[in-house]
Write a protein that holds these residues in place. Structure first.
Motif, PDB file in Angstrom:
ATOM      1  N   UNK A   1     -13.729  -9.214  36.110  1.00  0.00           N
ATOM      2  CA  UNK A   1     -13.720  -9.857  34.784  1.00  0.00           C
ATOM      3  C   UNK A   1     -13.189  -8.924  33.695  1.00  0.00           C
ATOM      4  N   UNK A   2     -12.621  -7.770  34.082  1.00  0.00           N
ATOM      5  CA  UNK A   2     -12.179  -6.800  33.077  1.00  0.00           C
ATOM      6  C   UNK A   2     -11.019  -7.311  32.222  1.00  0.00           C
ATOM      7  N   UNK A   3     -10.276  -8.278  32.737  1.00  0.00           N
ATOM      8  CA  UNK A   3      -9.149  -8.824  31.974  1.00  0.00           C
ATOM      9  C   UNK A   3      -9.594  -9.489  30.675  1.00  0.00           C
ATOM     10  N   UNK A   4     -10.845  -9.941  30.617  1.00  0.00           N
ATOM     11  CA  UNK A   4     -11.339 -10.710  29.466  1.00  0.00           C
ATOM     12  C   UNK A   4     -11.241  -9.898  28.172  1.00  0.00           C
ATOM     13  N   UNK A   5     -11.506  -8.585  28.265  1.00  0.00           N
ATOM     14  CA  UNK A   5     -11.551  -7.745  27.059  1.00  0.00           C
ATOM     15  C   UNK A   5     -10.187  -7.582  26.392  1.00  0.00           C
ATOM     16  N   UNK A   6      -9.118  -7.851  27.120  1.00  0.00           N
ATOM     17  CA  UNK A   6      -7.772  -7.655  26.564  1.00  0.00           C
ATOM     18  C   UNK A   6      -7.179  -8.910  25.928  1.00  0.00           C
ATOM     19  N   UNK A   7      -7.908 -10.021  25.990  1.00  0.00           N
ATOM     20  CA  UNK A   7      -7.411 -11.300  25.464  1.00  0.00           C
ATOM     21  C   UNK A   7      -7.962 -11.586  24.074  1.00  0.00           C
ATOM     22  N   UNK A   8      -7.255 -12.474  23.347  1.00  0.00           N
ATOM     23  CA  UNK A   8      -7.744 -12.997  22.072  1.00  0.00           C
ATOM     24  C   UNK A   8      -8.355 -14.371  22.333  1.00  0.00           C
ATOM     25  N   UNK A   9      -9.430 -14.699  21.609  1.00  0.00           N
ATOM     26  CA  UNK A   9     -10.171 -15.935  21.884  1.00  0.00           C
ATOM     27  C   UNK A   9     -10.409 -16.711  20.597  1.00  0.00           C
ATOM     28  N   UNK A  10     -10.225 -18.020  20.667  1.00  0.00           N
ATOM     29  CA  UNK A  10     -10.432 -18.895  19.507  1.00  0.00           C
ATOM     30  C   UNK A  10     -11.649 -19.781  19.730  1.00  0.00           C
ATOM     31  N   UNK A  11     -12.440 -19.957  18.669  1.00  0.00           N
ATOM     32  CA  UNK A  11     -13.594 -20.868  18.695  1.00  0.00           C
ATOM     33  C   UNK A  11     -13.437 -21.875  17.566  1.00  0.00           C
TER      34      UNK A  11
ATOM     35  N   UNK B   1     -14.868 -31.772   8.673  1.00  0.00           N
ATOM     36  CA  UNK B   1     -14.374 -30.435   8.360  1.00  0.00           C
ATOM     37  C   UNK B   1     -14.173 -29.673   9.666  1.00  0.00           C
ATOM     38  N   UNK B   2     -13.094 -28.887   9.724  1.00  0.00           N
ATOM     39  CA  UNK B   2     -12.785 -28.095  10.917  1.00  0.00           C
ATOM     40  C   UNK B   2     -13.019 -26.621  10.608  1.00  0.00           C
ATOM     41  N   UNK B   3     -13.919 -25.993  11.387  1.00  0.00           N
ATOM     42  CA  UNK B   3     -14.208 -24.570  11.251  1.00  0.00           C
ATOM     43  C   UNK B   3     -13.668 -23.855  12.490  1.00  0.00           C
ATOM     44  N   UNK B   4     -12.862 -22.838  12.269  1.00  0.00           N
ATOM     45  CA  UNK B   4     -12.245 -22.117  13.379  1.00  0.00           C
ATOM     46  C   UNK B   4     -12.403 -20.612  13.161  1.00  0.00           C
ATOM     47  N   UNK B   5     -12.757 -19.915  14.246  1.00  0.00           N
ATOM     48  CA  UNK B   5     -12.861 -18.457  14.217  1.00  0.00           C
ATOM     49  C   UNK B   5     -11.956 -17.905  15.299  1.00  0.00           C
ATOM     50  N   UNK B   6     -11.010 -17.067  14.908  1.00  0.00           N
ATOM     51  CA  UNK B   6     -10.049 -16.490  15.851  1.00  0.00           C
ATOM     52  C   UNK B   6     -10.395 -15.016  16.062  1.00  0.00           C
ATOM     53  N   UNK B   7     -10.776 -14.693  17.300  1.00  0.00           N
ATOM     54  CA  UNK B   7     -11.176 -13.327  17.636  1.00  0.00           C
ATOM     55  C   UNK B   7     -10.015 -12.563  18.277  1.00  0.00           C
ATOM     56  N   UNK B   8      -9.818 -11.332  17.809  1.00  0.00           N
ATOM     57  CA  UNK B   8      -8.838 -10.437  18.424  1.00  0.00           C
ATOM     58  C   UNK B   8      -9.556  -9.516  19.407  1.00  0.00           C
ATOM     59  N   UNK B   9      -8.839  -9.061  20.419  1.00  0.00           N
ATOM     60  CA  UNK B   9      -9.391  -8.125  21.391  1.00  0.00           C
ATOM     61  C   UNK B   9      -9.816  -6.837  20.679  1.00  0.00           C
ATOM     62  N   UNK B  10     -11.111  -6.508  20.768  1.00  0.00           N
ATOM     63  CA  UNK B  10     -11.614  -5.284  20.127  1.00  0.00           C
ATOM     64  C   UNK B  10     -11.012  -4.044  20.779  1.00  0.00           C
ATOM     65  N   UNK B  11     -10.712  -4.128  22.069  1.00  0.00           N
ATOM     66  CA  UNK B  11     -10.102  -2.995  22.774  1.00  0.00           C
ATOM     67  C   UNK B  11      -8.707  -2.733  22.216  1.00  0.00           C
ATOM     68  N   UNK B  12      -7.917  -3.787  22.056  1.00  0.00           N
ATOM     69  CA  UNK B  12      -6.550  -3.620  21.553  1.00  0.00           C
ATOM     70  C   UNK B  12      -6.527  -3.170  20.099  1.00  0.00           C
ATOM     71  N   UNK B  13      -7.415  -3.758  19.277  1.00  0.00           N
ATOM     72  CA  UNK B  13      -7.491  -3.336  17.867  1.00  0.00           C
ATOM     73  C   UNK B  13      -7.928  -1.874  17.795  1.00  0.00           C
ATOM     74  N   UNK B  14      -8.923  -1.510  18.627  1.00  0.00           N
ATOM     75  CA  UNK B  14      -9.413  -0.125  18.643  1.00  0.00           C
ATOM     76  C   UNK B  14      -8.325   0.862  19.008  1.00  0.00           C
ATOM     77  N   UNK B  15      -7.468   0.481  19.960  1.00  0.00           N
ATOM     78  CA  UNK B  15      -6.363   1.368  20.363  1.00  0.00           C
ATOM     79  C   UNK B  15      -5.379   1.573  19.213  1.00  0.00           C
ATOM     80  N   UNK B  16      -5.127   0.524  18.451  1.00  0.00           N
ATOM     81  CA  UNK B  16      -4.229   0.647  17.294  1.00  0.00           C
ATOM     82  C   UNK B  16      -4.846   1.545  16.227  1.00  0.00           C
TER      83      UNK B  16
END
Length: 827
Positions: A71-81, A140-155
């Motif tokens: 499941x390590x691939x999960x940390x490198x993806x961006x996820x939308x809710x 009303x539509x509420x959306x939260x877009x998450x970026x990979x914390x690993x990728x942001x941390x590397x930057x």
């Protein structure tokens, strides 16, 4: 009911409702997706992306088999809710509507009806966004877009001119243990991990309440109630504290109001072992024109806590004074109770804290690599008399100190102090776990080839975060009685002699240094805030590692995958050889592994308690687990007590009689951590063969000694005591009594290591007393009696003396109970 009265009741209710109300958006229908995909899937809030992926059968359970690596691939993806929710015209009539996120993990953008509201970058902050003008009547539509914390941390790491250890985790304000630890998996998750709500309010809102304890006597407790109130417009209001009202004037915007409040004949909040943790309910209401427009409730305890550090002939003391009395701290270290924290239930929090109370603990340290725990944790500590040493969430790395990072940390500290400081359990704020230690002792500068300037920059950054920003924020946001701050735990690393003469100490010469358990007798500091040894989880929890039929074998890949220390099995075996025989059978190996862990910690704790008041605290590593694992915990992931927790309960008794073998002499120490004294104490000792034959009886004559906190009793030469008998065939029974013959404490002393004891097979019998009570009896000494069964036994892994029995209660009835003792595992 009279119709007129009924109409009046609903009319009043609507007026109150119209002034302030909350609406939980977590219960709406949520969806999530990989940002690269188009298909939305069902999600749960609060939750994490890993849990949602598991629930949708996209990933396997990472706790099972060897699935963690799948499941390590999960940390490198961006996820939308996203979710949709309806807003009525009536709800829009409210003057103010706030959208509140209590926790977003971690880097996200929040959109409402397609418009960006806020970007977030800290898992530990609360985000409050005014949305009245951005809401629609209807959908009303509420959306939260998450970026990979690993990728942001590397930057973020690229912006620092030298390599930071543990990169990229130290760059992201996120639970550090998610990146993997030597007891936990790497599961760097993301998601809406705490509740989401809409707050409707009118005229004014109570933003924050701080309860300051100014002075406490037997007659009165004088408090200051500090309220932060945001008012839409200036005017006259009133505040009601329980049944006492006071008129106030508010200006438009933020107001800070302080109101004195007194409690007559106060009952103190006492730590576990000293009395009841008495609590008081305070209800604070804000009124306008006799209508309640805002309300908050707090549950407080009246107590004083001081951290005393005074120079003495051996260094500097380090102890807590509670309600004016020096308190010997007995406790543990806490890690998050799950790698996916949203699924930690209130019941799990309550059980773990109750298990701590039952083991006679009075303090828990929340370790700095996890999370600021859920309100339920602190509530449970308040109710059970457990003080909390609260680390801020920094652990074992170097941290940056650019302006944005520092501002982010300051807001994090503010949010957490505002949330936690009214809990009577919170005793101390600590800047970090082992960051000072990492800089000084772990050789990162050499490993990463730092220049002199780089090394200086690391210290400058450290000082900014832990000696400026955090303590300054505590002074600013905490009340005067809640400002005890300790910059780093430990204050000095375990390789330095000063670590044993001042401050708090993490001693890892055992395990990491591979020193024998007996070194604990020499390495005693003023306050031992970490030390530990690994042991296997219970059989039930070991079996839970498998998705199918379990293969119980230490060479099995699944069991190996649930030991996160690279040399863990080797170290356990090396220690096991010293004190026991290594069994080939897995069940017996599991049993001996648990006994080994318990033995090591017993030696450490008794060494600490024997030196009171030089040493005034012992916090073993660690209480709990975040998944099924071989670890330092005393309670495994499924909540089962390992042998260690049963031993902790014995070793943390308020009164103890302890022994120490030194230079052919047996020394005796009476310890009393209670507030009451025992007069004219004396010690009864018996040397007994394993078959029950009493060889020697000695009763020490009382010379009027009083057991207040600590007394060293008259020593006895071992040769005189056992009179040429074989040390491996006898034990010493000790009973400490007061002048009236009342038993204060009991103990058993063995003269050799477990592997050298000449045990014979005991005839252990189990008699059923009732559905949930049994009686265990033996003819001869039964060492380390182990009851096996799917229930919680009130005692286990205990020594049963010759020709004695012991009654044990069960948490639930069992048809069959198996039993073994050390003889079975060693033969």
């Amino acid at each position: 009911m009279n119709k007129t009265l009924l109409f009046s009741f609903f009319f009043i209710q609507n007026i109150v409702f119209a002034q302030f109300s909350e609406r939980n958006l977590s219960s709406e229908k949520w969806q999530f997706k990989n940002s690269k995909d188009n298909k939305w899937l069902k999600a749960s809030v609060p939750g994490t992306v890993h849990l949602d992926l598991m629930n949708n059968k996209i990933i396997p359970d990472p706790y099972k088999d060897e699935n963690e690596k799948k499941v390590q691939w999960v940390e490198n993806e961006n996820w939308d809710y996203q979710t949709s929710f309806m807003i009525s015209a009536k709800e829009l009539e409210n003057q103010n509507i706030d959208l509140v996120f209590n926790g977003l993990d971690t880097f996200s953008e929040i959109y409402l009806n397609g418009k960006l509201l806020q970007s977030t970058d800290n898992m530990f902050r609360k985000w409050t966004i005014p949305v009245k003008r951005k809401l629609n009547a209807g959908e009303n539509i509420l959306q939260i877009k998450f970026k990979s914390a690993v990728n942001v941390g590397k930057e973020l790491a690229k912006k620092v001119p030298f390599t930071m250890p543990e990169s990229p985790r130290s760059f992201v304000r996120k639970a550090q243990y998610q990146f993997g630890w030597d007891w936990g998996p790497r599961l760097v998750t993301s998601g809406i991990w705490k509740e989401v709500e809409l707050n409707f309010w009118n005229q004014a809102k109570l933003e924050n309440l701080k309860i300051e304890q100014k002075n406490i006597t037997r007659q009165n407790a004088d408090l200051n109630i500090h309220a932060e109130i945001f008012a839409d417009k200036e005017g006259k209001y009133s505040i009601l504290i329980n049944d006492k009202s006071q008129n106030i004037s508010l200006k438009s915007g933020l107001n800070k109001i302080s109101i004195p409040y007194q409690i007559k004949n106060p009952k103190l909040w006492q730590p576990n072992g000293w009395g009841d943790p008495n609590l008081y309910n305070l209800k604070i209401s804000l009124q306008k024109d006799s209508k309640i427009i805002a309300e908050k409730s707090e549950r407080i305890g009246l107590r004083t806590v001081e951290l005393i550090q005074k120079k003495d002939s051996k260094g500097k003391s380090f102890y807590f004074k509670v309600n004016g009395n020096p308190m010997y701290v007995r406790g543990t270290n806490w890690i998050p109770a799950d790698s996916f924290s949203p699924r930690i239930t209130k019941e799990k929090y309550q059980k773990l804290i109750k298990d701590s109370k039952d083991a006679h603990m009075n303090m828990i340290r929340i370790w700095g690599g996890g999370i600021y725990e859920d309100d339920e944790f602190y509530k449970a500590c308040d109710e059970n008399g457990i003080l909390v040493w609260q680390d801020f969430m920094f652990a074992g790395s170097f941290y940056p100190a650019d302006e944005h990072f520092l501002n982010n940390v300051q807001q994090e500290v503010k949010d957490q102090i505002n949330r936690l400081q009214n809990h009577p359990s919170v005793a101390l704020w600590c800047g970090n776990n082992e960051v000072d230690e990492a800089i000084v002792n772990w050789g990162y500068q050499k490993q990463f080839k730092y220049s002199k300037e780089d090394s200086l920059q690391v210290w400058k950054d450290y000082n900014k975060v832990f000696h400026q920003v955090i303590p300054d924020a505590i002074k600013k946001y905490a009340t005067s009685d809640k400002t005890i701050y300790w910059p780093s735990s430990p204050s000095i690393g375990w390789g330095h002699k000063e670590s044993l003469t001042e401050g708090d100490s993490h001693y890892w010469g055992v395990w990491w240094g591979e020193q024998p358990f007996e070194i604990y007798n020499e390495k005693v500091g003023r306050f031992m805030s970490e030390y530990g040894f690994q042991g296997m989880p219970t059989l039930e929890t070991t079996k839970s590692m498998f998705s199918g039929s379990p293969d119980l074998n230490v060479q099995n890949g699944t069991i190996k995958a649930h030991e996160k220390h690279s040399r863990g099995w080797e170290i356990i075996d090396n220690y096991m050889k010293r004190d026991y025989k290594i069994p080939a059978d897995f069940v017996k190996y599991n049993y001996i592994s648990q006994l080994l862990q318990a033995r090591g910690m017993q030696i450490a704790i008794e060494a600490h308690r024997r030196t009171k008041p030089y040493n005034m605290g012992t916090l073993y590593w660690q209480l709990n687990d975040c998944w099924p694992v071989v670890s330092w915990s005393s309670i495994d992931y499924l909540g089962n007590w390992k042998a260690l927790h049963y031993q902790i309960k014995r070793s943390f008794e308020n009164q103890m009689i302890l022994t120490e073998e030194k230079d052919g002499v047996l020394n005796f120490y009476a310890v009393n951590d209670d507030l009451k004294k025992y007069n004219d104490i004396y010690l009864e000792t018996q040397v007994i063969r394993f078959n029950g034959e009493i060889l020697t009886e000695i009763s020490s004559v009382s010379n009027g000694k009083t057991l207040d906190g600590f007394v060293k009793l008259d020593p006895i030469e071992i040769e005189n005591l056992i009179e040429h008998k074989d040390k491996s065939e006898v034990f010493l029974s000790l009973i400490l009594k007061d002048g009236k013959g009342k038993v204060i404490a009991q103990n058993i002393h063995f003269f050799t290591k477990p592997k050298d004891l000449k045990l014979t097979k005991p005839n252990l019998k189990i008699k059923k007393i009732s559905a949930t009570e049994i009686e265990v009896s033996t003819d001869i000494l039964a060492k380390d009696v182990y009851l096996l069964g799917d229930t919680h036994f009130s005692d286990n892994f205990f020594d049963l003396l010759p020709k004695t029995s012991k009654r044990i209660t069960l948490s639930k009835p069992l048809e069959k109970i198996e039993v073994m003792s050390l003889w079975d595992a060693m033969n």
